[in-house]
Design a protein around this motif. Structure first.
Motif, PDB file in Angstrom:
ATOM      1  N   UNK A  44       0.829  -1.211   0.000  1.00 14.54           N
ATOM      2  CA  UNK A  44       0.000   0.000   0.000  1.00 14.54           C
ATOM      3  C   UNK A  44       0.862   1.259   0.000  1.00 14.54           C
ATOM      4  N   UNK A  45       1.977   1.212   0.733  1.00 15.66           N
ATOM      5  CA  UNK A  45       2.890   2.365   0.711  1.00 15.66           C
ATOM      6  C   UNK A  45       3.443   2.573  -0.696  1.00 15.66           C
ATOM      7  N   UNK A  46       3.820   1.494  -1.359  1.00 18.25           N
ATOM      8  CA  UNK A  46       4.337   1.609  -2.728  1.00 18.25           C
ATOM      9  C   UNK A  46       3.258   2.093  -3.683  1.00 18.25           C
ATOM     10  N   UNK A  47       2.048   1.578  -3.531  1.00 19.53           N
ATOM     11  CA  UNK A  47       0.944   1.963  -4.416  1.00 19.53           C
ATOM     12  C   UNK A  47       0.676   3.464  -4.325  1.00 19.53           C
ATOM     13  N   UNK A  48       0.705   4.002  -3.113  1.00 22.05           N
ATOM     14  CA  UNK A  48       0.334   5.403  -2.938  1.00 22.05           C
ATOM     15  C   UNK A  48       1.506   6.370  -3.109  1.00 22.05           C
ATOM     16  N   UNK A  49       2.736   5.866  -3.225  1.00 24.47           N
ATOM     17  CA  UNK A  49       3.875   6.760  -3.448  1.00 24.47           C
ATOM     18  C   UNK A  49       4.542   6.547  -4.812  1.00 24.47           C
ATOM     19  N   UNK A  50       4.329   5.418  -5.439  1.00 26.76           N
ATOM     20  CA  UNK A  50       4.933   5.101  -6.734  1.00 26.76           C
ATOM     21  C   UNK A  50       4.396   6.046  -7.798  1.00 26.76           C
ATOM     22  N   UNK A  51       5.260   6.556  -8.676  1.00 28.54           N
ATOM     23  CA  UNK A  51       4.746   7.413  -9.751  1.00 28.54           C
ATOM     24  C   UNK A  51       3.979   6.581 -10.788  1.00 28.54           C
ATOM     25  N   UNK A  52       2.674   6.760 -10.817  1.00 33.69           N
ATOM     26  CA  UNK A  52       1.810   6.016 -11.740  1.00 33.69           C
ATOM     27  C   UNK A  52       0.543   6.816 -11.974  1.00 33.69           C
ATOM     28  N   UNK A  53      -0.263   6.324 -12.880  1.00 36.15           N
ATOM     29  CA  UNK A  53      -1.555   6.935 -13.151  1.00 36.15           C
ATOM     30  C   UNK A  53      -2.381   6.902 -11.859  1.00 36.15           C
ATOM     31  N   UNK A  54      -2.814   8.055 -11.361  1.00 39.14           N
ATOM     32  CA  UNK A  54      -3.558   8.092 -10.090  1.00 39.14           C
ATOM     33  C   UNK A  54      -4.834   7.248 -10.109  1.00 39.14           C
ATOM     34  N   UNK A  55      -5.400   7.007 -11.285  1.00 42.96           N
ATOM     35  CA  UNK A  55      -6.620   6.205 -11.360  1.00 42.96           C
ATOM     36  C   UNK A  55      -6.363   4.731 -11.034  1.00 42.96           C
ATOM     37  N   UNK A  56      -5.102   4.304 -11.047  1.00 44.05           N
ATOM     38  CA  UNK A  56      -4.773   2.907 -10.757  1.00 44.05           C
ATOM     39  C   UNK A  56      -4.604   2.643  -9.266  1.00 44.05           C
ATOM     40  N   UNK A  57      -4.479   3.692  -8.471  1.00 40.05           N
ATOM     41  CA  UNK A  57      -4.204   3.508  -7.046  1.00 40.05           C
ATOM     42  C   UNK A  57      -5.332   2.771  -6.309  1.00 40.05           C
ATOM     43  N   UNK A  58      -6.562   3.149  -6.555  1.00 32.93           N
ATOM     44  CA  UNK A  58      -7.693   2.495  -5.869  1.00 32.93           C
ATOM     45  C   UNK A  58      -7.821   1.025  -6.274  1.00 32.93           C
ATOM     46  N   UNK A  59      -7.778   0.688  -7.576  1.00 33.74           N
ATOM     47  CA  UNK A  59      -7.855  -0.738  -7.923  1.00 33.74           C
ATOM     48  C   UNK A  59      -6.683  -1.552  -7.366  1.00 33.74           C
ATOM     49  N   UNK A  60      -5.482  -0.971  -7.383  1.00 33.50           N
ATOM     50  CA  UNK A  60      -4.336  -1.681  -6.825  1.00 33.50           C
ATOM     51  C   UNK A  60      -4.508  -1.908  -5.327  1.00 33.50           C
TER      52      UNK A  60
END
Length: 157
Positions: free
Chosen positions: A103-119
């Motif tokens: 979860x820490x990686x999901x919310x800090x990793x540079x990625x499309x913000x729309x992918x954070x909730x599904x991840x």
């Protein structure tokens, strides 16, 4: 007589595993076809990103505990309850640590913000996957019929 029984058991177990893996592969193919047609190129690419990220976390979620548990169950079946209990506790601790790190990686990793909730939603599979330890008893007791049924039910689900 004994040799024929062992051959029959091996053939039965191999057949059941083949059918279960075939059903699992067919489910994966069908889901991929439906998703690729329904989501389009960008959506399917995002889905594959989520899937790959989730499998990275799932691979960290085991750390070889299942292999060690199988070995211990095969060597000392009379200690099955203790071994399964210890493995389950360890897997849940590992799953909690991987979930927090994931979860820490999901919310800090540079990625499309729309992918954070599904991840984040997919990451919740980690503790559920850890609860799968008792299924190892089916392998050590050579109950591949039940293991095949479990594989089919879990993949279809």
């Amino acid at each position: 007589m004994m040799e024929g029984g062992v051959r029959r058991l091996i053939l039965k177990n191999l057949s059941l595993q083949t059918v279960a893996e075939g059903v699992a592969a067919a489910c994966g193919l069908i889901v991929s076809m439906v998703l690729s047609r329904h989501l389009g190129v960008n959506g399917f690419g995002a889905f594959n990103y989520v899937f790959a990220f989730t499998y990275l976390l799932l691979s960290l979620n085991d750390l070889g505990v299942n292999t060690i548990t199988l070995r211990e169950l095969a060597q000392a079946p009379q200690r099955a309850a203790d071994v399964i209990g210890a493995a389950l506790g360890l897997r849940l601790v590992i799953a909690a640590a991987v979930l927090v790190g994931g979860l820490a990686a999901i919310w800090t990793w540079p990625m499309d913000p729309q992918l954070r909730a599904p991840l984040s939603l997919f990451a919740l599979m980690l503790p559920l996957n850890a609860l799968n330890v008792p299924v190892l008893m089916l392998t050590t007791t050579m109950r591949f019929d039940l293991l095949a049924a479990w594989t089919i039910v879990s993949r279809v689900g």
